[in-house]
Design a protein around this motif. Structure first.
Motif, PDB file in Angstrom:
ATOM      1  N   GLU A  45     100.555  14.911 -15.899  1.00 48.46           N
ATOM      2  CA  GLU A  45     101.196  16.202 -16.182  1.00 48.46           C
ATOM      3  C   GLU A  45     102.709  16.052 -16.130  1.00 48.46           C
ATOM      4  N   ALA A  46     103.408  16.998 -16.768  1.00 50.67           N
ATOM      5  CA  ALA A  46     104.878  16.999 -16.735  1.00 50.67           C
ATOM      6  C   ALA A  46     105.359  17.278 -15.314  1.00 50.67           C
ATOM      7  N   PRO A  47     106.518  16.726 -14.919  1.00 49.83           N
ATOM      8  CA  PRO A  47     107.015  16.938 -13.548  1.00 49.83           C
ATOM      9  C   PRO A  47     107.442  18.380 -13.313  1.00 49.83           C
ATOM     10  N   GLU A  48     107.204  18.872 -12.109  1.00 50.27           N
ATOM     11  CA  GLU A  48     107.655  20.223 -11.774  1.00 50.27           C
ATOM     12  C   GLU A  48     109.146  20.235 -11.498  1.00 50.27           C
ATOM     13  N   GLN A  49     109.632  19.204 -10.815  1.00 52.95           N
ATOM     14  CA  GLN A  49     111.058  19.123 -10.478  1.00 52.95           C
ATOM     15  C   GLN A  49     111.759  18.154 -11.442  1.00 52.95           C
ATOM     16  N   GLU A  51     113.740  15.133 -13.054  1.00 48.72           N
ATOM     17  CA  GLU A  51     113.937  13.728 -12.718  1.00 48.72           C
ATOM     18  C   GLU A  51     115.337  13.315 -13.146  1.00 48.72           C
TER      19      GLU A  51
END
Length: 490
Positions: A45-49, A51
């Motif tokens: 999944e795509a990162p929440e925070q 990068e």
């Protein structure tokens, strides 16, 4: 990312790109990965925070590059070229920054107007008949499509619309569905698969005209099929002529086909996707003789004219034929200047300011003419001609090497930058040779089939290809051929 960081990262990316292209021949030209290799290398999944940029850049070499086929490697000889040059890359950066969606003149006047003028520049470089240029008193003009496949489809749909209207004007009571059910489009049996796909999308039947011993369509072959179809009550409406076929770079005889199409009221579209770039050289311009009979003409500067993908240029003799097939004018797309022209009284030039989206399948479009403008100005006509001539000379050099080795044969006339060749022997033998070549991953080739024979294609592709790369490629091919023949003889 703020402006200050963008300045820094932008310079770093330019350095990365320059290093990549400068050292590309050190990379294995064809990837050694299995389908699905990438999914396990990145999260599900795509990162929440957010990068960091450093983390993203690190993953270019870890994730992306292992799965890249290096089209701009001088050891890439597959398919046809895809163009690449530094001016075009810089222009694409600017296009991305401006980020306009140029579907109409009002949506970004420069986007529409530069495209119109660039297509006239290029049309003059090709010595196209004046009717195809926008900056004349003619009714034609040019537009950038995404690909030759799109241009073929746009022309077919415009031709269909024109023929239906023509028949309805004589017989207003005839159901449109009945007319469409009897329409027939034609192409060479050597034409690209996208021509057949255009027929599928357009909902019309498509017939392939048999080519001659040089893989070209002659006028008599077309005439014979037309007579058969008309006798069966069908309505011929479109012929797609190919100049530079994908399998062997063969050329249909448009000087014979064109007058037949004109007499029969058939739209003749010319697909010169690869070969068209060569027509800027006077010695290759005779290959385009007969274009005066065409209703539309298309080729891909993004193949061989140093303009990066995507940039497929298309000209029509009568722009109202295209617009009539695609025009939709909802209120939110209307603007004050759409029906007017911009006239420059002293030069008598004319720029069409109607919505350019009426010339294409999509509504939105990128500012692609910037790439043409940068490349044409920074190379000049002479520089572009030099590029074409160098590639043709390299193909002739490879052809000469093949002819000297009695184990091999040339399978089609070498006209431009493509050499079709094979080992004398069975199809299985040549399939085995190609498998060895591509498994070694030092060079990359693809095959074609000509008259039932499995043939290897050697296309000079990269801007940076030199004689030494051709010589190395041939030495590699002959070494593998020797090993294969020894193996077969055991």
């Amino acid at each position: 990312m703020d402006t200050a960081e963008f300045r820094r990262r932008g310079k770093e990316m330019v350095d990365y790109v320059a290093d990549y292209l400068e050292n590309i021949e050190k990379r294995q030209v064809y990837p050694d990965v299995e389908p699905g290799y990438l999914r396990s290398l990145i999260p599900e999944e795509a990162p929440e925070q957010p990068e960091t940029y450093e983390d993203v850049v690190k993953d270019i070499e870890r994730v992306v590059m292992p799965g890249i086929t290096h089209w701009h490697s001088p050891y890439f000889f597959a398919y046809f070229p895809t163009a690449n040059s530094f001016p075009a890359i810089l222009a694409d950066m600017l296009s991305g920054a401006i980020g306009c969606v140029g579907f109409s003149w009002a949506a970004s006047p420069a986007c529409t107007e530069l495209e119109t003028v660039m297509l006239d520049w290029l049309g003059k470089m090709l010595n196209l008949p004046e009717e195809f240029l926008a900056g004349t008193k003619g009714k034609g003009g040019g537009v950038i499509q995404g690909t030759a496949s799109e241009a073929t489809l746009v022309a077919l749909l415009a031709a269909r619309c024109r023929m239906v209207k023509r028949i309805l004007s004589d017989d207003p009571e005839r159901p449109e569905a009945d007319i469409i059910s009897k329409l027939v489009a034609y192409s060479s049996d050597q034409a690209h698969s996208s021509v057949e796909r255009a027929g599928l999308i357009g909902g019309v039947r498509m017939r392939k005209i048999p080519s001659d011993s040089k893989f070209s369509v002659r006028g008599e072959a077309l005439r014979k099929v037309l007579e058969e179809d008309k006798a069966a009550g069908l309505i011929p409406f479109y012929f797609c002529a190919t100049l530079g076929t994908t399998p062997s770079c063969a050329f249909d005889y448009i000087t014979e086909i064109g007058p037949i199409c004109n007499t029969e009221g058939i739209w003749m579209h010319i697909d010169a996707a690869y070969a068209g770039s060569a027509f800027i050289c006077p010695e290759f311009r005779p290959l385009l003789d007969g274009v005066e009979f065409a209703d539309s003409f298309n080729f891909n500067p993004h193949k061989w004219l140093l303009v990066n993908f995507d940039c497929s240029t298309m000209w029509v003799k009568n722009r109202t034929d295209i617009i009539a097939a695609f025009k939709m004018d909802p209120l939110y797309l209307k603007h004050d200047h759409q029906e007017s022209g911009i006239h420059t009284l002293h030069t008598h030039t004319h720029t069409h300011t109607h919505s350019i989206c009426h010339w294409q399948i999509p509504l939105g479009r990128r500012f692609r003419s910037l790439k043409i403008w940068f490349v044409f100005r920074m190379y000049g006509l002479r520089g572009l001609q030099d590029h074409i001539r160098k590639h043709v000379a390299l193909a002739k050099e490879f052809e000469a090497l093949v002819r000297v080795d009695e184990r091999f044969q040339i399978s089609a006339e070498v006209v431009l930058g493509l050499v079709c060749f094979r080992l004398k022997g069975s199809n299985d033998l040549n399939e085995a040779l190609l498998k060895r070549i591509n498994s070694a991953r030092r060079i990359h080739l693809v095959p074609c089939q000509l008259s039932g024979r499995f043939v290897l294609r050697f296309a000079v592709c990269a801007r940076t290809t030199e004689s030494r790369h051709v010589q190395e490629a041939w030495a590699h091919i002959t070494q593998l051929a020797t090993e294969l023949l020894r193996h077969v003889e055991r």
